[in-house]
Design an enzyme around this catalytic site. Sequence first.
Site, PDB file in Angstrom:
ATOM      1  N   VAL A  83     116.689  -9.437  44.581  1.00  0.00           N
ATOM      2  CA  VAL A  83     117.665 -10.170  45.403  1.00  0.00           C
ATOM      3  C   VAL A  83     117.328 -10.129  46.894  1.00  0.00           C
ATOM      4  CG1 VAL A  83     119.554  -9.908  43.736  1.00  0.00           C
ATOM      5  CG2 VAL A  83     119.281  -8.215  45.589  1.00  0.00           C
ATOM      6  N   ASN A 109     126.216  -8.142  42.358  1.00  0.00           N
ATOM      7  CA  ASN A 109     126.433  -6.746  41.972  1.00  0.00           C
ATOM      8  C   ASN A 109     125.249  -5.842  42.313  1.00  0.00           C
ATOM      9  OD1 ASN A 109     127.615  -4.509  40.074  1.00  0.00           O
ATOM     10  ND2 ASN A 109     125.540  -4.874  39.339  1.00  0.00           N
ATOM     11  N   SER A 161     132.404  -1.856  48.580  1.00  0.00           N
ATOM     12  CA  SER A 161     132.686  -0.455  48.246  1.00  0.00           C
ATOM     13  C   SER A 161     133.792   0.035  49.180  1.00  0.00           C
ATOM     14  CB  SER A 161     131.435   0.393  48.476  1.00  0.00           C
ATOM     15  OG  SER A 161     131.757   1.780  48.467  1.00  0.00           O
ATOM     16  N   TYR A 174     124.378   2.089  53.954  1.00  0.00           N
ATOM     17  CA  TYR A 174     125.206   1.558  52.854  1.00  0.00           C
ATOM     18  C   TYR A 174     126.543   1.051  53.391  1.00  0.00           C
ATOM     19  CZ  TYR A 174     127.319   1.640  48.129  1.00  0.00           C
ATOM     20  OH  TYR A 174     127.932   1.319  46.939  1.00  0.00           O
ATOM     21  N   ALA A 175     127.177   1.812  54.274  1.00  0.00           N
ATOM     22  CA  ALA A 175     128.476   1.414  54.839  1.00  0.00           C
ATOM     23  C   ALA A 175     128.334   0.120  55.637  1.00  0.00           C
ATOM     24  CB  ALA A 175     129.031   2.525  55.725  1.00  0.00           C
ATOM     25  N   ALA A 176     127.235   0.001  56.405  1.00  0.00           N
ATOM     26  CA  ALA A 176     127.017  -1.211  57.202  1.00  0.00           C
ATOM     27  C   ALA A 176     126.862  -2.428  56.290  1.00  0.00           C
ATOM     28  CB  ALA A 176     125.777  -1.050  58.077  1.00  0.00           C
ATOM     29  N   LYS A 178     127.909  -2.775  53.130  1.00  0.00           N
ATOM     30  CA  LYS A 178     129.124  -3.081  52.358  1.00  0.00           C
ATOM     31  C   LYS A 178     130.229  -3.648  53.255  1.00  0.00           C
ATOM     32  CE  LYS A 178     127.581  -1.887  48.285  1.00  0.00           C
ATOM     33  NZ  LYS A 178     127.307  -2.925  47.282  1.00  0.00           N
ATOM     34  N   ILE A 207     132.435   5.450  40.660  1.00  0.00           N
ATOM     35  CA  ILE A 207     132.375   4.984  39.279  1.00  0.00           C
ATOM     36  C   ILE A 207     131.196   5.670  38.582  1.00  0.00           C
ATOM     37  CG2 ILE A 207     132.283   2.916  37.813  1.00  0.00           C
ATOM     38  CD1 ILE A 207     134.644   2.954  39.862  1.00  0.00           C
TER      39      ILE A 207
HETATM   40  P1  NAP Z   1     123.264   1.065  39.262  1.00  0.00           P
HETATM   41  O1  NAP Z   1     123.719   1.740  38.020  1.00  0.00           O
HETATM   42  O2  NAP Z   1     122.236   1.732  40.107  1.00  0.00           O
HETATM   43  O3  NAP Z   1     122.770  -0.408  38.875  1.00  0.00           O
HETATM   44  C1  NAP Z   1     122.312  -1.280  39.852  1.00  0.00           C
HETATM   45  C2  NAP Z   1     121.426  -2.314  39.216  1.00  0.00           C
HETATM   46  O4  NAP Z   1     120.958  -3.172  40.275  1.00  0.00           O
HETATM   47  C3  NAP Z   1     120.184  -1.706  38.552  1.00  0.00           C
HETATM   48  O5  NAP Z   1     119.951  -2.320  37.295  1.00  0.00           O
HETATM   49  C4  NAP Z   1     119.085  -2.022  39.541  1.00  0.00           C
HETATM   50  O6  NAP Z   1     117.816  -2.210  38.952  1.00  0.00           O
HETATM   51  C5  NAP Z   1     119.557  -3.350  40.106  1.00  0.00           C
HETATM   52  N1  NAP Z   1     118.896  -3.640  41.372  1.00  0.00           N
HETATM   53  C6  NAP Z   1     118.621  -2.765  42.374  1.00  0.00           C
HETATM   54  N2  NAP Z   1     117.968  -3.390  43.352  1.00  0.00           N
HETATM   55  C7  NAP Z   1     117.830  -4.689  42.974  1.00  0.00           C
HETATM   56  C8  NAP Z   1     117.223  -5.811  43.572  1.00  0.00           C
HETATM   57  N3  NAP Z   1     116.625  -5.744  44.759  1.00  0.00           N
HETATM   58  N4  NAP Z   1     117.258  -6.992  42.902  1.00  0.00           N
HETATM   59  C9  NAP Z   1     117.844  -7.077  41.692  1.00  0.00           C
HETATM   60  N5  NAP Z   1     118.423  -6.031  41.071  1.00  0.00           N
HETATM   61  C10 NAP Z   1     118.415  -4.840  41.708  1.00  0.00           C
HETATM   62  O7  NAP Z   1     124.501   0.760  40.250  1.00  0.00           O
HETATM   63  P2  NAP Z   1     126.074   0.607  39.911  1.00  0.00           P
HETATM   64  O8  NAP Z   1     126.724   1.904  40.128  1.00  0.00           O
HETATM   65  O9  NAP Z   1     126.259  -0.110  38.635  1.00  0.00           O
HETATM   66  O10 NAP Z   1     126.506  -0.303  41.160  1.00  0.00           O
HETATM   67  C11 NAP Z   1     126.663  -1.704  41.064  1.00  0.00           C
HETATM   68  C12 NAP Z   1     127.246  -2.192  42.388  1.00  0.00           C
HETATM   69  O11 NAP Z   1     128.488  -1.567  42.628  1.00  0.00           O
HETATM   70  C13 NAP Z   1     126.355  -1.889  43.601  1.00  0.00           C
HETATM   71  O12 NAP Z   1     126.413  -2.956  44.518  1.00  0.00           O
HETATM   72  C14 NAP Z   1     127.012  -0.664  44.192  1.00  0.00           C
HETATM   73  O13 NAP Z   1     126.747  -0.519  45.566  1.00  0.00           O
HETATM   74  C15 NAP Z   1     128.464  -0.961  43.909  1.00  0.00           C
HETATM   75  N6  NAP Z   1     129.312   0.236  43.906  1.00  0.00           N
HETATM   76  C16 NAP Z   1     129.090   1.230  42.998  1.00  0.00           C
HETATM   77  C17 NAP Z   1     129.891   2.387  43.039  1.00  0.00           C
HETATM   78  C18 NAP Z   1     129.719   3.534  42.065  1.00  0.00           C
HETATM   79  O14 NAP Z   1     130.358   4.573  42.274  1.00  0.00           O
HETATM   80  N7  NAP Z   1     128.938   3.421  41.023  1.00  0.00           N
HETATM   81  C19 NAP Z   1     130.877   2.493  44.012  1.00  0.00           C
HETATM   82  C20 NAP Z   1     131.068   1.466  44.924  1.00  0.00           C
HETATM   83  C21 NAP Z   1     130.272   0.337  44.853  1.00  0.00           C
HETATM   84  P3  NAP Z   1     116.770  -0.974  38.881  1.00  0.00           P
HETATM   85  O15 NAP Z   1     117.322  -0.049  37.864  1.00  0.00           O
HETATM   86  O16 NAP Z   1     115.490  -1.642  38.465  1.00  0.00           O
HETATM   87  O17 NAP Z   1     116.726  -0.380  40.254  1.00  0.00           O
END
Ligand code: NAP
Length: 266
Positions: A83, A109, A161, A174-176, A178, A207
Site C-alpha cells: 500500500v 486496514n 487507533s 504511529y500516532a502521527a 493514525k 486487540i
Molecule cells: P497485523 O496482524 O499485523 O496485520 C496487518 C496486515 O497488514 C498483515 O497481513 C501485513 O502483512 C499487512 N501489511 C503490512 N504492511 C503492508 C503493506 N505495506 N501493504 C499491504 N499490506 C501490508 O495487524 P492488526 O493488528 O490486524 O492491525 C490492523 C490495523 O488495525 C492496522 O492498521 C493497525 O494499525 C490497526 N490497529 C490495530 C490495533 C491492535 O491492537 N491490534 C489497535 C489499533 C489499531 P505482513 O504480515 O506481510 O506484514
Amino acid sequence: MPHLPVLEKTTGPRGEIDRHRRLAGKTVLITGAARGIGEAIARKCATEGAQVALCDMDRHSVQQTADALRSQGNLAGAFTADVSDSGSVKTMVEAVKAYFGRIDALVNNAGIVQDAQLKNMRDDQWERVIAVNLSGVYHCTRSVVDIMLAQGSGSIISLSSVVGIYGNFGQTNYAAAKAGVIGMTKTWAKELGRKGIRANAICPGFIATPILASMPDSVLAEIVRRVPAGRLGQPEEIANVAAFLASDEAGYVNGAVIEVSGGATL
Ligand code: NAP
C-alpha cells in the site's frame, strides 16, 4: 521495483444473491487482509453476503486466507500490493475492478508498528510507518475514489487507533500516521458526502492480533488492568463495526471516528 498484484482466479460458488444479508451484492476491498483484523473483516463481510477482495503484501498468505473463505462457500479473490507504493496500489485496484466489476467499500486496514521513544527513533522507522499507515491509506483511497464517484456510492473505512487521538509512549510515528488518518477521513466526509460516498474511521484499542507481538507481556498485562472491559479486544469485535459501516444501515454515518476499545480511554 513496484510489487505487481497477482490476480488469482476465484473458483468459489457465486450462487444467488441472498437479499437478506446486509452486504449482499456489494464488493468490499480490504487491505492487510491476510491475517489479524483484516482477515476478520474479510470473513465478516463475506458472511454478510459481500464479494470480498483480499489484498496483502505476501501472495502466499493472502491466497491461503482467500482459499479458506472460498472453501466455506464465500466469493473471495486474493490480490497483492504494497500500500505504500502508489503504482502497485493502482494496478491492484484496477485488477479488483476488472474482476468484480465494482468496489462498494474500501477498508484501509494494512498497518505496521516500528516503535521507539522520540530520542531513539530513526528516520527509517519514521518514514516506513508514515509510508504504510498514512500514505498507504491515501494511495488506496485515491485509487478507489474515481470508481466510487462513477458509481455514485461508496464507503471508505479506515483503521486509525486510539493512539491517533490520545498518543502513546514510544509511538511518535504511529500516532502521527493514525491522527492523519482521522484528518483525511473528516476531509473526505466533507468532500464526498454529496456524491453518495461516506468516509469513517475506526479507532481500536488493544486487540489480540500479531501486531501486539512486539509488546512485552508486562505492558500488555498493565493495559488489560486499565481497560474497563477487563480484557483485550478480539478482531471480530472490530470486524462487526467495519461491516456495519460498509452496509446501507450506516447510510447517515459520515465523518465519524468510532472508538472500539472496551472503554480503555475513559
Ligand atoms: P497485523 O496482524 O499485523 O496485520 C496487518 C496486515 O497488514 C498483515 O497481513 C501485513 O502483512 C499487512 N501489511 C503490512 N504492511 C503492508 C503493506 N505495506 N501493504 C499491504 N499490506 C501490508 O495487524 P492488526 O493488528 O490486524 O492491525 C490492523 C490495523 O488495525 C492496522 O492498521 C493497525 O494499525 C490497526 N490497529 C490495530 C490495533 C491492535 O491492537 N491490534 C489497535 C489499533 C489499531 P505482513 O504480515 O506481510 O506484514
